[in-house]
Design an enzyme around this catalytic site. Structure first.
Site, PDB file in Angstrom:
ATOM      1  CG  ASN A  98      23.518  15.705  49.970  1.00 18.79           C
ATOM      2  OD1 ASN A  98      23.065  15.008  50.884  1.00 18.79           O
ATOM      3  ND2 ASN A  98      22.735  16.313  49.106  1.00 18.79           N
ATOM      4  CB  CYS A 129      16.443  10.398  51.753  1.00 15.86           C
ATOM      5  SG  CYS A 129      16.484   8.669  51.215  1.00 15.86           S
ATOM      6  CG  ASN A 191      15.676  14.552  46.734  1.00 17.27           C
ATOM      7  OD1 ASN A 191      15.826  13.536  46.057  1.00 17.27           O
ATOM      8  ND2 ASN A 191      16.355  14.779  47.843  1.00 17.27           N
ATOM      9  N   GLY A 264      22.042  14.628  37.220  1.00 19.39           N
ATOM     10  CA  GLY A 264      22.025  13.416  38.032  1.00 19.39           C
ATOM     11  C   GLY A 264      21.971  12.148  37.204  1.00 19.39           C
TER      12      GLY A 264
HETATM   13  C1  DHB Z   1      18.252   8.447  48.114  1.00 14.49           C
HETATM   14  C2  DHB Z   1      17.523   8.358  46.990  1.00 14.49           C
HETATM   15  C3  DHB Z   1      17.015   9.473  46.417  1.00 14.49           C
HETATM   16  O1  DHB Z   1      16.292   9.439  45.279  1.00 14.49           O
HETATM   17  C4  DHB Z   1      17.204  10.680  46.957  1.00 14.49           C
HETATM   18  O2  DHB Z   1      16.660  11.714  46.327  1.00 14.49           O
HETATM   19  C5  DHB Z   1      17.958  10.801  48.073  1.00 14.49           C
HETATM   20  C6  DHB Z   1      18.491   9.658  48.652  1.00 14.49           C
HETATM   21  C7  DHB Z   1      18.709   7.199  48.730  1.00 14.49           C
HETATM   22  O3  DHB Z   1      17.920   6.264  48.788  1.00 14.49           O
HETATM   23  O4  DHB Z   1      19.857   7.106  49.172  1.00 14.49           O
END
Ligand code: DHB
Length: 313
Positions: A98, A129, A191, A264
Protein backbone atom coordinates in the site's frame (compact mmCIF):
# COMPACT_ATOMS: atom_id res chain seq x y z
CA UNK A 1 -14.19 -26.14 -3.60
CA UNK A 2 -12.48 -23.41 -5.61
CA UNK A 3 -11.45 -20.52 -3.40
CA UNK A 4 -8.87 -18.72 -5.52
CA UNK A 5 -9.19 -15.80 -7.87
CA UNK A 6 -6.86 -14.09 -10.31
CA UNK A 7 -6.19 -10.40 -10.75
CA UNK A 8 -3.98 -9.39 -13.69
CA UNK A 9 -2.26 -12.77 -13.65
CA UNK A 10 -1.70 -12.84 -9.87
CA UNK A 11 -3.45 -15.72 -8.12
CA UNK A 12 -4.91 -15.13 -4.67
CA UNK A 13 -5.44 -18.47 -2.91
CA UNK A 14 -8.66 -17.23 -1.38
CA UNK A 15 -10.81 -14.11 -1.28
CA UNK A 16 -9.82 -12.85 2.16
CA UNK A 17 -7.00 -10.35 2.71
CA UNK A 18 -5.91 -8.26 5.67
CA UNK A 19 -6.46 -4.53 5.24
CA UNK A 20 -3.70 -1.96 5.20
CA UNK A 21 -2.64 -0.57 8.56
CA UNK A 22 -4.15 -3.42 10.55
CA UNK A 23 -1.48 -6.09 10.09
CA UNK A 24 1.73 -4.05 10.17
CA UNK A 25 4.22 -5.29 7.60
CA UNK A 26 3.15 -8.90 8.04
CA UNK A 27 5.87 -9.87 10.50
CA UNK A 28 4.67 -8.56 13.89
CA UNK A 29 2.01 -11.24 14.24
CA UNK A 30 3.98 -14.12 12.78
CA UNK A 31 4.14 -16.07 16.05
CA UNK A 32 0.40 -15.96 16.67
CA UNK A 33 -1.10 -16.27 13.20
CA UNK A 34 -0.58 -18.20 9.96
CA UNK A 35 -0.40 -15.60 7.21
CA UNK A 36 -0.16 -18.38 4.62
CA UNK A 37 -3.85 -19.04 5.22
CA UNK A 38 -4.67 -15.60 3.78
CA UNK A 39 -5.47 -14.60 0.24
CA UNK A 40 -3.13 -11.68 0.70
CA UNK A 41 -1.60 -9.03 2.92
CA UNK A 42 -1.92 -5.29 2.33
CA UNK A 43 0.99 -3.58 4.05
CA UNK A 44 0.75 -0.45 6.14
CA UNK A 45 0.91 2.55 3.80
CA UNK A 46 4.47 3.21 2.66
CA UNK A 47 5.79 6.68 1.96
CA UNK A 48 9.18 7.72 0.55
CA UNK A 49 10.55 8.89 3.90
CA UNK A 50 9.77 7.40 7.33
CA UNK A 51 6.94 9.14 9.20
CA UNK A 52 6.33 9.37 12.95
CA UNK A 53 2.64 9.99 12.41
CA UNK A 54 0.34 12.12 14.55
CA UNK A 55 0.85 12.84 18.25
CA UNK A 56 -1.20 10.81 20.78
CA UNK A 57 -3.98 10.14 21.38
CA UNK A 58 -4.30 8.29 18.07
CA UNK A 59 -6.91 5.59 18.75
CA UNK A 60 -10.31 5.78 20.46
CA UNK A 61 -12.87 3.02 20.85
CA UNK A 62 -16.39 4.07 19.84
CA UNK A 63 -19.69 2.17 19.86
CA UNK A 64 -19.17 -0.82 17.55
CA UNK A 65 -16.16 0.87 16.08
CA UNK A 66 -12.76 2.43 16.30
CA UNK A 67 -11.64 5.94 15.51
CA UNK A 68 -8.01 6.35 14.50
CA UNK A 69 -5.66 9.10 13.56
CA UNK A 70 -2.34 7.38 13.02
CA UNK A 71 -1.15 9.91 10.47
CA UNK A 72 0.50 7.42 8.12
CA UNK A 73 3.21 6.47 10.62
CA UNK A 74 5.51 4.10 8.73
CA UNK A 75 9.15 3.10 8.39
CA UNK A 76 9.46 4.44 4.83
CA UNK A 77 9.88 2.44 1.66
CA UNK A 78 13.66 2.03 1.94
CA UNK A 79 13.51 0.40 5.38
CA UNK A 80 10.55 -1.67 4.23
CA UNK A 81 12.68 -3.13 1.45
CA UNK A 82 15.65 -3.73 3.76
CA UNK A 83 13.90 -4.96 6.89
CA UNK A 84 10.48 -6.31 6.01
CA UNK A 85 10.46 -7.59 2.45
CA UNK A 86 12.90 -10.48 3.10
CA UNK A 87 10.41 -12.02 5.55
CA UNK A 88 7.40 -11.30 3.33
CA UNK A 89 9.14 -13.12 0.46
CA UNK A 90 9.10 -16.31 2.55
CA UNK A 91 5.30 -16.26 2.78
CA UNK A 92 3.03 -18.15 0.43
CA UNK A 93 0.47 -15.36 0.08
CA UNK A 94 0.03 -12.33 -2.15
CA UNK A 95 1.83 -9.22 -0.93
CA UNK A 96 0.17 -5.93 -1.84
CA UNK A 97 2.25 -2.86 -1.05
CA UNK A 98 0.00 0.00 0.00
CA UNK A 99 1.42 3.39 -1.00
CA UNK A 100 0.63 6.81 0.46
CA UNK A 101 2.18 10.07 -0.69
CA UNK A 102 1.79 13.80 -0.67
CA UNK A 103 2.49 14.36 -4.37
CA UNK A 104 2.06 12.47 -7.62
CA UNK A 105 5.84 12.37 -7.91
CA UNK A 106 6.12 10.67 -4.51
CA UNK A 107 3.56 8.00 -5.47
CA UNK A 108 5.58 7.38 -8.64
CA UNK A 109 8.92 7.26 -6.79
CA UNK A 110 7.71 4.77 -4.17
CA UNK A 111 6.08 2.52 -6.76
CA UNK A 112 9.12 2.65 -9.06
CA UNK A 113 11.45 1.68 -6.22
CA UNK A 114 9.21 -1.26 -5.29
CA UNK A 115 8.97 -2.34 -8.94
CA UNK A 116 12.61 -3.29 -8.84
CA UNK A 117 12.07 -5.66 -5.88
CA UNK A 118 11.12 -9.30 -5.75
CA UNK A 119 8.28 -10.10 -3.40
CA UNK A 120 5.84 -7.28 -4.10
CA UNK A 121 2.96 -8.74 -6.10
CA UNK A 122 0.86 -5.62 -6.57
CA UNK A 123 -0.04 -2.17 -5.30
CA UNK A 124 -2.91 -0.59 -3.44
CA UNK A 125 -2.88 3.17 -3.67
CA UNK A 126 -4.09 5.09 -0.64
CA UNK A 127 -5.52 8.33 -1.97
CA UNK A 128 -7.76 8.64 1.01
CA UNK A 129 -6.01 8.97 4.38
CA UNK A 130 -8.35 11.13 6.43
CA UNK A 131 -5.74 12.12 9.00
CA UNK A 132 -2.92 13.87 7.20
CA UNK A 133 -3.38 17.16 5.43
CA UNK A 134 -1.07 16.10 2.63
CA UNK A 135 -1.97 12.40 2.92
CA UNK A 136 -3.95 11.97 -0.23
CA UNK A 137 -7.52 12.76 0.80
CA UNK A 138 -7.29 15.94 -1.26
CA UNK A 139 -6.42 13.65 -4.20
CA UNK A 140 -9.02 11.06 -3.35
CA UNK A 141 -11.85 13.58 -3.16
CA UNK A 142 -10.92 15.13 -6.51
CA UNK A 143 -11.97 13.01 -9.44
CA UNK A 144 -9.53 14.48 -11.94
CA UNK A 145 -6.58 14.04 -9.56
CA UNK A 146 -7.72 10.49 -8.89
CA UNK A 147 -7.81 9.80 -12.62
CA UNK A 148 -4.41 11.44 -13.17
CA UNK A 149 -2.65 9.49 -10.40
CA UNK A 150 -4.12 6.21 -11.62
CA UNK A 151 -3.15 6.88 -15.24
CA UNK A 152 0.39 7.88 -14.26
CA UNK A 153 0.95 4.84 -12.03
CA UNK A 154 -0.50 2.58 -14.73
CA UNK A 155 2.37 3.56 -17.03
CA UNK A 156 4.86 2.44 -14.38
CA UNK A 157 3.71 -1.11 -13.61
CA UNK A 158 2.29 -4.23 -15.19
CA UNK A 159 1.42 -5.62 -11.75
CA UNK A 160 -2.07 -5.34 -10.23
CA UNK A 161 -2.92 -1.70 -9.50
CA UNK A 162 -5.69 -1.27 -6.95
CA UNK A 163 -7.01 2.15 -6.01
CA UNK A 164 -8.46 2.49 -2.48
CA UNK A 165 -11.42 4.85 -2.56
CA UNK A 166 -12.71 7.11 0.16
CA UNK A 167 -16.40 7.19 1.11
CA UNK A 168 -16.02 10.85 2.01
CA UNK A 169 -17.35 12.03 -1.37
CA UNK A 170 -20.85 12.51 -2.77
CA UNK A 171 -20.87 9.66 -5.31
CA UNK A 172 -18.13 7.07 -4.89
CA UNK A 173 -19.17 5.38 -8.16
CA UNK A 174 -17.97 8.40 -10.15
CA UNK A 175 -14.51 7.88 -8.67
CA UNK A 176 -14.61 4.16 -9.39
CA UNK A 177 -15.46 4.94 -13.02
CA UNK A 178 -12.58 7.41 -13.25
CA UNK A 179 -10.03 4.87 -12.02
CA UNK A 180 -11.45 2.15 -14.23
CA UNK A 181 -11.12 4.47 -17.25
CA UNK A 182 -7.55 5.28 -16.22
CA UNK A 183 -6.51 1.63 -16.24
CA UNK A 184 -6.78 0.41 -12.64
CA UNK A 185 -7.23 -3.33 -12.21
CA UNK A 186 -9.46 -3.09 -9.14
CA UNK A 187 -10.82 -0.77 -6.47
CA UNK A 188 -10.85 -1.14 -2.71
CA UNK A 189 -14.14 0.07 -1.27
CA UNK A 190 -13.99 1.61 1.24
CA UNK A 191 -11.54 3.53 3.39
CA UNK A 192 -12.62 4.94 6.77
CA UNK A 193 -15.40 7.45 7.33
CA UNK A 194 -14.46 10.71 9.03
CA UNK A 195 -15.60 10.71 12.65
CA UNK A 196 -15.18 12.62 15.92
CA UNK A 197 -15.38 11.66 19.61
CA UNK A 198 -15.52 14.19 22.47
CA UNK A 199 -14.39 13.98 26.10
CA UNK A 200 -17.30 15.86 27.65
CA UNK A 201 -15.55 16.46 31.00
CA UNK A 202 -12.38 17.89 29.50
CA UNK A 203 -14.51 19.46 26.75
CA UNK A 204 -11.89 18.37 24.30
CA UNK A 205 -11.72 16.08 21.32
CA UNK A 206 -10.48 12.63 22.28
CA UNK A 207 -8.10 12.47 19.31
CA UNK A 208 -5.16 14.86 19.01
CA UNK A 209 -6.24 15.74 15.48
CA UNK A 210 -9.92 16.27 16.49
CA UNK A 211 -11.28 14.02 13.72
CA UNK A 212 -10.17 10.56 12.68
CA UNK A 213 -11.08 7.60 10.52
CA UNK A 214 -14.00 5.49 11.73
CA UNK A 215 -13.87 1.73 11.15
CA UNK A 216 -15.41 -1.44 12.53
CA UNK A 217 -18.93 -2.90 12.54
CA UNK A 218 -20.42 0.58 12.93
CA UNK A 219 -19.58 1.31 9.28
CA UNK A 220 -20.52 -2.05 7.74
CA UNK A 221 -23.94 -1.06 6.33
CA UNK A 222 -22.42 2.08 4.81
CA UNK A 223 -19.62 0.04 3.24
CA UNK A 224 -22.08 -2.51 1.84
CA UNK A 225 -24.06 0.29 0.18
CA UNK A 226 -20.86 1.77 -1.30
CA UNK A 227 -19.71 -1.61 -2.65
CA UNK A 228 -23.16 -2.16 -4.14
CA UNK A 229 -23.11 1.29 -5.75
CA UNK A 230 -19.63 0.74 -7.23
CA UNK A 231 -20.54 -2.75 -8.44
CA UNK A 232 -23.39 -1.25 -10.47
CA UNK A 233 -21.02 1.25 -12.06
CA UNK A 234 -17.81 -0.61 -13.01
CA UNK A 235 -16.65 -3.96 -14.35
CA UNK A 236 -13.31 -4.14 -12.52
CA UNK A 237 -13.22 -6.25 -9.33
CA UNK A 238 -13.92 -4.72 -5.94
CA UNK A 239 -12.16 -5.45 -2.67
CA UNK A 240 -14.91 -4.92 -0.09
CA UNK A 241 -13.83 -3.40 3.22
CA UNK A 242 -15.73 -2.07 6.20
CA UNK A 243 -16.40 -3.68 9.54
CA UNK A 244 -16.14 -7.32 8.52
CA UNK A 245 -15.87 -9.37 11.72
CA UNK A 246 -17.35 -12.72 10.71
CA UNK A 247 -17.81 -15.11 7.80
CA UNK A 248 -21.40 -13.92 7.46
CA UNK A 249 -20.23 -10.32 7.10
CA UNK A 250 -17.85 -11.36 4.33
CA UNK A 251 -20.63 -13.22 2.52
CA UNK A 252 -22.74 -10.06 2.56
CA UNK A 253 -19.93 -8.16 0.82
CA UNK A 254 -19.52 -10.83 -1.84
CA UNK A 255 -23.25 -10.94 -2.48
CA UNK A 256 -23.45 -7.17 -3.09
CA UNK A 257 -20.61 -7.39 -5.60
CA UNK A 258 -17.20 -7.58 -3.92
CA UNK A 259 -14.87 -10.11 -5.56
CA UNK A 260 -12.81 -10.32 -2.38
CA UNK A 261 -12.77 -8.76 1.08
CA UNK A 262 -10.27 -7.15 3.38
CA UNK A 263 -10.45 -7.53 7.14
CA UNK A 264 -9.23 -4.59 9.20
CA UNK A 265 -10.51 -3.65 12.63
CA UNK A 266 -11.29 -7.28 13.50
CA UNK A 267 -7.53 -7.98 13.51
CA UNK A 268 -7.20 -5.83 16.63
CA UNK A 269 -9.71 -8.05 18.41
CA UNK A 270 -8.36 -11.35 17.06
CA UNK A 271 -5.22 -11.43 14.88
CA UNK A 272 -6.53 -14.66 13.34
CA UNK A 273 -9.90 -13.18 12.41
CA UNK A 274 -9.12 -13.06 8.69
CA UNK A 275 -7.87 -16.67 8.61
CA UNK A 276 -11.07 -17.74 10.36
CA UNK A 277 -13.18 -15.85 7.83
CA UNK A 278 -11.26 -17.49 4.96
CA UNK A 279 -11.95 -20.96 6.37
CA UNK A 280 -15.53 -19.95 7.15
CA UNK A 281 -16.18 -18.76 3.59
CA UNK A 282 -15.08 -22.10 2.20
CA UNK A 283 -17.31 -23.97 4.67
CA UNK A 284 -20.25 -21.69 3.86
CA UNK A 285 -19.85 -22.28 0.13
CA UNK A 286 -19.68 -26.04 0.68
CA UNK A 287 -22.88 -25.93 2.75
CA UNK A 288 -24.57 -23.92 0.02
CA UNK A 289 -23.70 -26.60 -2.52
CA UNK A 290 -21.43 -24.32 -4.55
CA UNK A 291 -18.29 -25.36 -6.41
CA UNK A 292 -16.56 -21.97 -6.30
CA UNK A 293 -16.69 -19.25 -3.63
CA UNK A 294 -16.79 -16.86 -6.59
CA UNK A 295 -20.37 -17.95 -7.28
CA UNK A 296 -21.37 -15.71 -4.39
CA UNK A 297 -20.00 -12.58 -6.06
CA UNK A 298 -22.84 -10.24 -7.03
CA UNK A 299 -25.40 -12.96 -6.35
CA UNK A 300 -27.77 -10.83 -4.26
CA UNK A 301 -31.24 -10.96 -5.73
CA UNK A 302 -33.73 -8.15 -5.52
CA UNK A 303 -37.13 -7.48 -7.00
CA UNK A 304 -36.31 -3.82 -7.16
CA UNK A 305 -35.14 -3.09 -10.68
CA UNK A 306 -33.79 0.39 -10.06
CA UNK A 307 -32.48 1.18 -6.61
CA UNK A 308 -32.35 4.74 -5.37
CA UNK A 309 -28.60 4.61 -5.96
CA UNK A 310 -29.07 4.02 -9.66
CA UNK A 311 -30.78 7.33 -10.19
CA UNK A 312 -27.34 8.97 -10.15
CA UNK A 313 -25.35 6.25 -11.90
C1 DHB B 1 -4.68 6.31 8.28
C2 DHB B 1 -5.85 6.11 8.90
C3 DHB B 1 -6.91 5.63 8.21
O1 DHB B 1 -8.11 5.39 8.79
C4 DHB B 1 -6.83 5.37 6.90
O2 DHB B 1 -7.93 4.91 6.31
C5 DHB B 1 -5.65 5.54 6.26
C6 DHB B 1 -4.56 6.02 6.97
C7 DHB B 1 -3.59 6.90 9.06
O3 DHB B 1 -3.86 7.83 9.81
O4 DHB B 1 -2.44 6.47 8.96
Amino acid sequence: MKESFILRGVEFKNRVLVASGTFGYGDELKDVTDANALGGICTKSLSWKPRDGNPPRRIVETPSGMLNSIGLANIGVHSFIQEKLPYLRTLDTVIIANIAASSIQEYCDVLTLLEGQDGVDGYEINISCPNVREGGLNFGTNREMTREITAKLRTLTQKPLIIKLTPNVTHISEFARAVEDAGADAVSVMNTLIGLAVDIYARKPKLSTITGGLSGPAIKPVALAKVYEVAQAVKIPIFGIGGIMTTEDAVEFLLVGASAVQIGTANFVDPSAAMKVAAGLKAFAVKQGLTDVGQLVGAMESNVKVSILQSWL
